[in-house]
Write an enzyme that holds these catalytic residues in place. Structure first.
Site: not given
Length: 352
Positions: A91-92, A95, A104, A108, A111, A113, A273, A310, A317
């Protein structure tokens, strides 16, 4: 007797005493849609917990997860739009995200995702991982690789070490950053073998720990964080602003103080999100900005993360914290201190 198995079903949560049978009976549709996993370490802490306690809200399923609002989306931060090869999000310019696995230690309930992780989610096989590493290797503008997923510290130390070694051998990669819930959810996993796998010779390894409430910073968790810090690994934190968990200035203050005392610099406080079924966790932006504003003056800069949003659709972000400055260079500025008192700051003086 010490628990040894992760609970991966409603029945498992009931058997562990973390979920009342009458509550479990109403959660079948939630369990069918979203993955469940709660580690033995967390099960010990959740046994007999009140359903609305900060830990239970984060880790135990709720019928509110079936309530999907119109603005919610399966890919709320737009990973797919920026994925040139499987496992990479670019995206950037400088990075990339490297998502090597979908698993995981704990899933959570908020989450972002949640539609992609869990049993049956995409993980990279050997060829796909090689292709992802080749993508990074061939682009000299990539300076930072962020290992995420899933949780990268769920990889075996052997495989983790192979990935770290491959990235460390790329001269243009300066930082390898790991985003993880492991110290909070499964602290025993921070072992000597794992620490050895994170050793590098050229680049720098950083670890970003996901922690949302001061009650998560137990003796076991702080010991795991100390192992990472003592190994020379810089630590930062990521937290999500969650209704009913940490949407209180005193709770956030306690969380960030404890993190700093554990040698973890608070890095990001994420606005929730737009993931499906998470509306019951999200605060309003104005509410979040006011909470962050109340931290000014109460805690030092070491304890203050950036409050970020985001942008839906994959636009990255953006800081959304409170504004303290108004005016302009010609007429002068007004700046507000932590007490809310406004002060004049002079305009720019033209050079003679």
């Amino acid at each position: 007797m010490k628990r040894t198995a992760t609970a991966r079903s409603l029945d498992g949560l009931v058997a562990a005493g973390a979920l009342a049978p009458e509550r479990a009976a109403a959660l079948g549709r939630v369990a069918d849609r979203y993955a469940i996993a709660v580690t033995p370490y967390l099960l010990d802490r959740l046994e007999g917990a009140e359903p609305d306690s900060p830990l239970a809200r984060q880790y135990l399923p709720s019928s509110a997860e079936l309530e999907v609002t119109p603005e919610e989306r399966a890919d709320p931060i737009g990973d797919a739009a920026w994925s040139p090869v499987k496992g990479i999000v670019h995206r950037y310019p400088d990075r990339v995200l490297l998502k090597a696995l979908h698993a995981c230690p704990v899933y959570c309930r908020f989450c972002f995702r949640r539609e992609m992780v869990g049993p049956g989610g995409d993980a990279l096989d050997a060829d796909e991982l090689a292709a992802a590493l080749d993508y990074i290797r061939q682009r000299n503008d990539i300076w930072e690789v962020i290992m995420t997923g899933g949780d990268p510290l769920m990889l075996s130390p052997r495989r983790l070490g192979e990935i770290v070694s491959a990235l460390d051998a790329m001269p243009h990669v300066g930082v390898i950053r790991f985003h993880t819930r492991v110290p909070v959810a499964d602290p025993e996993r921070i072992s000597a073998d794992l620490l050895s796998a994170l050793k590098v010779s050229d680049s720098a390894v950083w670890v970003a720990v996901h922690c949302n409430h001061p009650d998560e910073l137990t003796e076991e968790t702080t010991a795991a964080l100390a192992k990472l810090a003592d190994a020379g690994i810089p630590l930062v934190s990521q937290s999500v602003l969650l209704r009913g968990v940490n949407d209180d200035a005193a709770v956030l203050e306690a969380l960030f103080r404890r993190l700093v005392r554990a040698r973890v610099k608070p890095y990001y406080l994420h606005h929730g999100d737009l993931a499906p079924g998470t509306a019951h966790f999200r605060t309003g932006l104005d509410e979040g900005r006011e909470l962050v504003k109340r931290l000014r003056g109460r805690v030092s800069g070491l304890c203050q993360p950036a409050y970020v949003l985001d942008i839906p659709g994959g636009h990255g972000k953006a800081p959304v914290g409170p504004d303290c400055l108004s005016g302009d260079a010609d007429a002068g500025y007004v700046v507000e201190d932590y007490r809310g008192v406004r002060h004049a700051y002079p305009p720019v003086t033209e050079k003679l």
